[in-house]
Design an enzyme around this catalytic site. Structure first.
Site, PDB file in Angstrom:
ATOM      1  N   GLY A  84       0.824  -1.210   0.000  1.00  0.00           N
ATOM      2  CA  GLY A  84       0.000   0.000   0.000  1.00  0.00           C
ATOM      3  C   GLY A  84       0.854   1.255   0.000  1.00  0.00           C
ATOM      4  NE  ARG A 135       7.304  -0.552   5.540  1.00  0.00           N
ATOM      5  CZ  ARG A 135       6.774  -1.123   6.595  1.00  0.00           C
ATOM      6  NH1 ARG A 135       6.005  -2.169   6.448  1.00  0.00           N
ATOM      7  NH2 ARG A 135       7.014  -0.661   7.791  1.00  0.00           N
ATOM      8  NE  ARG A 151      -2.684  12.031  -9.406  1.00  0.00           N
ATOM      9  CZ  ARG A 151      -3.793  12.630  -9.019  1.00  0.00           C
ATOM     10  NH1 ARG A 151      -4.210  12.539  -7.775  1.00  0.00           N
ATOM     11  NH2 ARG A 151      -4.516  13.303  -9.872  1.00  0.00           N
ATOM     12  NE  ARG A 195      -3.617  -5.544   0.668  1.00  0.00           N
ATOM     13  CZ  ARG A 195      -2.970  -4.644   1.399  1.00  0.00           C
ATOM     14  NH1 ARG A 195      -2.014  -3.918   0.866  1.00  0.00           N
ATOM     15  NH2 ARG A 195      -3.255  -4.467   2.684  1.00  0.00           N
ATOM     16  CB  SER A 246      -0.280  -4.289   7.728  1.00  0.00           C
ATOM     17  OG  SER A 246      -0.901  -3.081   7.366  1.00  0.00           O
ATOM     18  CG  ASP A 290      -4.081  -3.500  13.357  1.00  0.00           C
ATOM     19  OD1 ASP A 290      -3.377  -2.928  12.513  1.00  0.00           O
ATOM     20  OD2 ASP A 290      -5.239  -3.878  13.139  1.00  0.00           O
ATOM     21  NE  ARG A 305       2.749  -1.079  12.505  1.00  0.00           N
ATOM     22  CZ  ARG A 305       1.444  -0.987  12.254  1.00  0.00           C
ATOM     23  NH1 ARG A 305       1.007  -1.026  11.038  1.00  0.00           N
ATOM     24  NH2 ARG A 305       0.578  -0.829  13.225  1.00  0.00           N
TER      25      ARG A 305
HETATM   26  N1  HPA Z   1      -8.756  -2.280   9.374  1.00  0.00           N
HETATM   27  C1  HPA Z   1      -8.561  -2.139   8.058  1.00  0.00           C
HETATM   28  N2  HPA Z   1      -7.380  -2.320   7.489  1.00  0.00           N
HETATM   29  C2  HPA Z   1      -6.345  -2.662   8.268  1.00  0.00           C
HETATM   30  C3  HPA Z   1      -6.477  -2.815   9.634  1.00  0.00           C
HETATM   31  C4  HPA Z   1      -7.755  -2.627  10.209  1.00  0.00           C
HETATM   32  O1  HPA Z   1      -7.947  -2.745  11.426  1.00  0.00           O
HETATM   33  N3  HPA Z   1      -5.262  -3.143  10.126  1.00  0.00           N
HETATM   34  C5  HPA Z   1      -4.395  -3.174   9.089  1.00  0.00           C
HETATM   35  N4  HPA Z   1      -5.058  -2.890   7.955  1.00  0.00           N
END
Ligand code: HPA
Length: 234
Positions: free
Chosen positions: A20, A24, A43, A87, A90, A204, A217
């Site tokens: 994303g 990175r 951009r 892709r 995270s 997370d 991370r």
């Molecule tokens: N929500 C949406 N996308 C995410 C999250 C989340 O909690 N954590 C990492 N990407």
């Protein structure tokens, strides 16, 4: 050149990894590719092409959310001939059995809608990963000793979700994790006969509330890039 990608014809590889975050993409290209060359800066969305074990690879940012990813995936496929799109990103875990740092290999991606949904009218299209990539990624993860889970994820349009009841339904139906891009990647790839996969690191946890710090991370990210690269070329 396209509207959103400044690369010249031939500067994008057939295999594209898509984090994303554009920074990175830079980090992964410098760490994993031989002779990486920056091929896009439009951009601030960075893309790099180099080689990995002799194979040409592009690592190009997708931005956050399905509308952004859709622009890049469409142009990479239609204008530059990308055929394998993976892709790397995270996700937030939605099951107790999934821990921080675990790897998720997304077999399917449920959504409320994607930028492609209008095509299907009242039909609920089921975005799914390419089996060859998915099975190769599962083998690569196992060989590394990574804890990987293969199953369904939820591609949401919102990070700050005002509908926790929807997350509860996802958990109840076995969805492993939430992120914001894979369903559109799978749908665009399917439309063009391309291969797609999402390899994700759990950053997370929606049930325990835990988070990885930035150093953790990065470690998780490196393992994920290796799994993605190995899956593309086995
Ligand atoms: N929500 C949406 N996308 C995410 C999250 C989340 O909690 N954590 C990492 N990407």
């Amino acid at each position: 050149m396209t509207i959103h990608i400044g690369a010249k014809p031939g500067e994008i590889a057939e295999t594209v990894l898509m984090p994303g975050d554009p920074l990175r993409a830079k980090w992964a290209a410098e760490r994993f590719l031989d002779d990486p060359v920056c091929v896009n800066e439009v951009r601030g969305m960075l893309g790099f092409t180099g080689t990995w074990r002799g194979h040409r690879v592009t690592i190009h940012g997708s931005g956050m959310g399905m509308p952004s990813l859709s622009i890049y995936a469409n142009e990479l496929i239609r204008d530059y001939g990308a055929r394998t799109l993976i892709r790397i990103g995270s996700c937030g875990a939605m099951q107790e059995k999934v821990a921080l740092r675990d790897v998720i290999l997304a077999m399917t991606a449920s959504t409320l809608s994607t930028p492609s949904s209008g095509i299907f009218r009242e039909l609920n299209f089921a975005p799914c990963a390419d089996w060859g990539l998915l099975s190769a990624a599962a083998r690569a993860a196992e060989a590394k000793g990574a804890t990987a889970h293969v199953g369904g994820i939820y591609s949401s349009d919102v990070f700050y979700d005002e509908r926790p009841d929807l997350n509860e339904q996802m958990t109840r139906h076995g969805i492993l994790a939430v992120e914001m891009e894979a369903a559109e990647l799978y749908t665009v790839a399917a439309r063009h006969g391309c291969r797609a996969l999402a390899v994700l690191t759990v950053s997370d946890h929606l049930i325990s509330g835990g988070h990885l710090d930035s150093a953790e991370r990065e470690g998780g990210f490196a393992e994920m890039v290796e799994i993605a690269l190995e899956s593309a070329f086995t």
